[in-house]
Design a protein around this motif. Structure first.
Motif, PDB file in Angstrom:
ATOM      1  N   THR A   1       0.830  -1.202   0.000  1.00 35.27           N
ATOM      2  CA  THR A   1       0.000   0.000   0.000  1.00 35.27           C
ATOM      3  C   THR A   1       0.864   1.252   0.000  1.00 35.27           C
ATOM      4  O   THR A   1       1.620   1.494   0.940  1.00 35.27           O
ATOM      5  CB  THR A   1      -0.930   0.019   1.225  1.00 35.27           C
ATOM      6  N   THR A   2       0.729   2.049  -1.048  1.00 34.36           N
ATOM      7  CA  THR A   2       1.494   3.278  -1.169  1.00 34.36           C
ATOM      8  C   THR A   2       0.863   4.387  -0.336  1.00 34.36           C
ATOM      9  O   THR A   2      -0.345   4.601  -0.380  1.00 34.36           O
ATOM     10  CB  THR A   2       1.560   3.724  -2.642  1.00 34.36           C
ATOM     11  N   VAL A   3       1.690   5.090   0.405  1.00 37.13           N
ATOM     12  CA  VAL A   3       1.221   6.231   1.201  1.00 37.13           C
ATOM     13  C   VAL A   3       1.142   7.450   0.293  1.00 37.13           C
ATOM     14  O   VAL A   3       2.114   7.804  -0.378  1.00 37.13           O
ATOM     15  CB  VAL A   3       2.183   6.536   2.361  1.00 37.13           C
ATOM     16  N   THR A   4      -0.019   8.105   0.274  1.00 32.10           N
ATOM     17  CA  THR A   4      -0.167   9.377  -0.423  1.00 32.10           C
ATOM     18  C   THR A   4      -0.912  10.345   0.493  1.00 32.10           C
ATOM     19  O   THR A   4      -1.603   9.924   1.428  1.00 32.10           O
ATOM     20  CB  THR A   4      -0.961   9.236  -1.737  1.00 32.10           C
TER      21      THR A   4
ATOM     22  N   SER B   1       1.197   3.636   9.211  1.00 38.75           N
ATOM     23  CA  SER B   1       2.306   3.373  10.119  1.00 38.75           C
ATOM     24  C   SER B   1       3.579   4.014   9.576  1.00 38.75           C
ATOM     25  O   SER B   1       3.569   4.689   8.536  1.00 38.75           O
ATOM     26  CB  SER B   1       2.516   1.856  10.215  1.00 38.75           C
ATOM     27  N   LEU B   2       4.687   3.778  10.279  1.00 41.84           N
ATOM     28  CA  LEU B   2       5.990   4.096   9.722  1.00 41.84           C
ATOM     29  C   LEU B   2       6.141   3.356   8.397  1.00 41.84           C
ATOM     30  O   LEU B   2       5.504   2.322   8.167  1.00 41.84           O
ATOM     31  CB  LEU B   2       7.104   3.639  10.674  1.00 41.84           C
ATOM     32  N   LEU B   3       6.987   3.861   7.517  1.00 41.84           N
ATOM     33  CA  LEU B   3       7.199   3.194   6.234  1.00 41.84           C
ATOM     34  C   LEU B   3       7.812   1.811   6.450  1.00 41.84           C
ATOM     35  O   LEU B   3       8.632   1.608   7.346  1.00 41.84           O
ATOM     36  CB  LEU B   3       8.121   4.027   5.347  1.00 41.84           C
TER      37      LEU B   3
ATOM     38  N   PHE C   1      13.009   3.377 -13.030  1.00 44.13           N
ATOM     39  CA  PHE C   1      11.854   3.676 -12.189  1.00 44.13           C
ATOM     40  C   PHE C   1      11.090   4.861 -12.778  1.00 44.13           C
ATOM     41  O   PHE C   1      11.691   5.840 -13.212  1.00 44.13           O
ATOM     42  CB  PHE C   1      12.290   4.025 -10.760  1.00 44.13           C
ATOM     43  N   PHE C   2       9.764   4.769 -12.743  1.00 42.19           N
ATOM     44  CA  PHE C   2       8.922   5.839 -13.275  1.00 42.19           C
ATOM     45  C   PHE C   2       8.142   6.563 -12.173  1.00 42.19           C
ATOM     46  O   PHE C   2       7.368   7.482 -12.468  1.00 42.19           O
ATOM     47  CB  PHE C   2       7.937   5.275 -14.299  1.00 42.19           C
ATOM     48  N   SER C   3       8.326   6.144 -10.925  1.00 46.29           N
ATOM     49  CA  SER C   3       7.620   6.793  -9.822  1.00 46.29           C
ATOM     50  C   SER C   3       8.301   6.428  -8.512  1.00 46.29           C
ATOM     51  O   SER C   3       9.201   5.579  -8.479  1.00 46.29           O
ATOM     52  CB  SER C   3       6.150   6.355  -9.779  1.00 46.29           C
ATOM     53  N   TYR C   4       7.836   7.052  -7.432  1.00 47.11           N
ATOM     54  CA  TYR C   4       8.297   6.728  -6.084  1.00 47.11           C
ATOM     55  C   TYR C   4       7.100   6.189  -5.322  1.00 47.11           C
ATOM     56  O   TYR C   4       6.054   6.836  -5.248  1.00 47.11           O
ATOM     57  CB  TYR C   4       8.848   7.982  -5.405  1.00 47.11           C
ATOM     58  N   GLU C   5       7.223   4.965  -4.773  1.00 46.63           N
ATOM     59  CA  GLU C   5       6.116   4.309  -4.079  1.00 46.63           C
ATOM     60  C   GLU C   5       6.552   3.912  -2.665  1.00 46.63           C
ATOM     61  O   GLU C   5       7.168   2.862  -2.467  1.00 46.63           O
ATOM     62  CB  GLU C   5       5.667   3.057  -4.851  1.00 46.63           C
ATOM     63  N   PRO C   6       6.277   4.751  -1.660  1.00 50.23           N
ATOM     64  CA  PRO C   6       6.577   4.380  -0.270  1.00 50.23           C
ATOM     65  C   PRO C   6       5.433   3.565   0.325  1.00 50.23           C
ATOM     66  O   PRO C   6       4.275   3.989   0.286  1.00 50.23           O
ATOM     67  CB  PRO C   6       6.707   5.741   0.427  1.00 50.23           C
ATOM     68  N   TYR C   7       5.736   2.388   0.863  1.00 45.51           N
ATOM     69  CA  TYR C   7       4.720   1.502   1.416  1.00 45.51           C
ATOM     70  C   TYR C   7       4.621   1.642   2.935  1.00 45.51           C
ATOM     71  O   TYR C   7       5.620   1.846   3.621  1.00 45.51           O
ATOM     72  CB  TYR C   7       5.057   0.033   1.126  1.00 45.51           C
TER      73      TYR C   7
END
Length: 282
Positions: free
Chosen positions: A106-109, A119-121, A220-226
């Motif tokens: 799940t990406t945080v936005t 939560s924390l990443l 990479f085409f994006s940044y996805e922090p979970y």
């Protein structure tokens, strides 16, 4: 009059429903169940194994959190329930109280934080392309005039469409219901590339009929922090989750969990930095 009163009571119950479940820790202390929502198609983060049981990197982290929560509420033998969710239903399941924590990829936005807390990443990755080996599709311009698949209803789909518009690249976008459908479309030749988070694409390629026939772009085409998602106003659970994650990061135990689900490899420099930055002190 009686019907109007009944309608008002029903409306109040609907409004109060999620709020009544908001304090998960308090409910668990009273004997309630702890429900983990998990994706069945997000290997290696969250999936159903050969026996149909929940498994994966994110699921393991949620199991660790469940054990910590159980001890905190005086129920050390707490066994969590598991509820499968998909990309379309995961946040509504959380908001409606069907699950207490969402464990997947799940990406945080900022937009999603309007609906749920995080939560924390736990991971960081980016979108890439899964293609047939030798297809010479590496850059965004390479997909001009081609068909590209993507998981429907995700930040990845939003990012792809925005990127194509921004770069003025014309390509046919085919939204699919789940990752296996995207893989099947690629193998059948219905699409020329499948767009998704790079680490998920690597796992998806390993599930194909011929893994050697596919390759994942290095770009990479994006940044996805979970992160793991929870309901708003459930601060005690979120603190318990963050406390456990920080302990895993500080102790270095996270490296073993990572190796278990990522083929024995070591975390990248980016992930090592993430774990260090999120190893909050008590």
């Amino acid at each position: 009059m009686k019907q109007a009163l009944m309608a008002m009571m029903a409306a109040c119950l609907v409004i109060a429903g999620p709020a009544a479940r908001a304090d998960t820790m308090e409910r668990l202390a009273e004997g309630g169940s702890f429900t983990i929502g998990y994706r069945t198609d997000a290997r290696p983060f969250s999936f159903a194994d050969a026996n149909g049981l929940p498994a994966g990197y994110s699921v393991t982290l949620c199991e660790q959190i469940a054990a910590t929560v159980g001890r905190a509420v005086g129920r050390p033998d707490l066994v969590p329930d598991y509820q499968p969710v998909d990309a379309a239903s995961r946040f509504s399941a959380l908001e409606q109280g069907a699950i207490d924590i969402l464990c997947g990829a799940t990406t945080v936005t900022l937009a999603r934080r309007e609906r749920v807390d995080f939560s924390l990443l736990i991971f960081a990755t980016g979108a890439a392309l899964l293609v047939e080996r030798g297809a010479e599709i590496e850059h965004l311009a390479d997909i001009a005039g081609r068909r590209i698949g993507v998981l429907e209803g995700t930040t990845t789909e939003e990012g792809l469409r925005a990127l194509l518009e921004e770069r003025a690249v014309e390509a046919a976008v085919l939204a699919v219901d789940d990752h296996p459908a995207g893989l099947a479309a690629l193998e059948a030749g219905d699409i020329d590339a499948y767009f998704g988070d790079r680490v998920l694409l690597i796992g998806l390629a390993m599930e194909s009929t011929d893994p050697d026939a596919l390759q994942v772009s290095s770009r990479f085409f994006s940044y996805e922090p979970y992160a793991l998602a929870m309901r708003h106003d459930d601060e005690a659970l979120r603190l318990a989750a963050d406390r456990k994650l920080a302990r895993l990061y500080r102790s270095g135990e996270i490296a073993g969990i990572y190796r278990r689900w990522f083929g024995g490899s070591e975390p990248s420099d980016l992930l090592r930095a993430l774990f260090i930055l999120h190893a909050l002190p008590e």
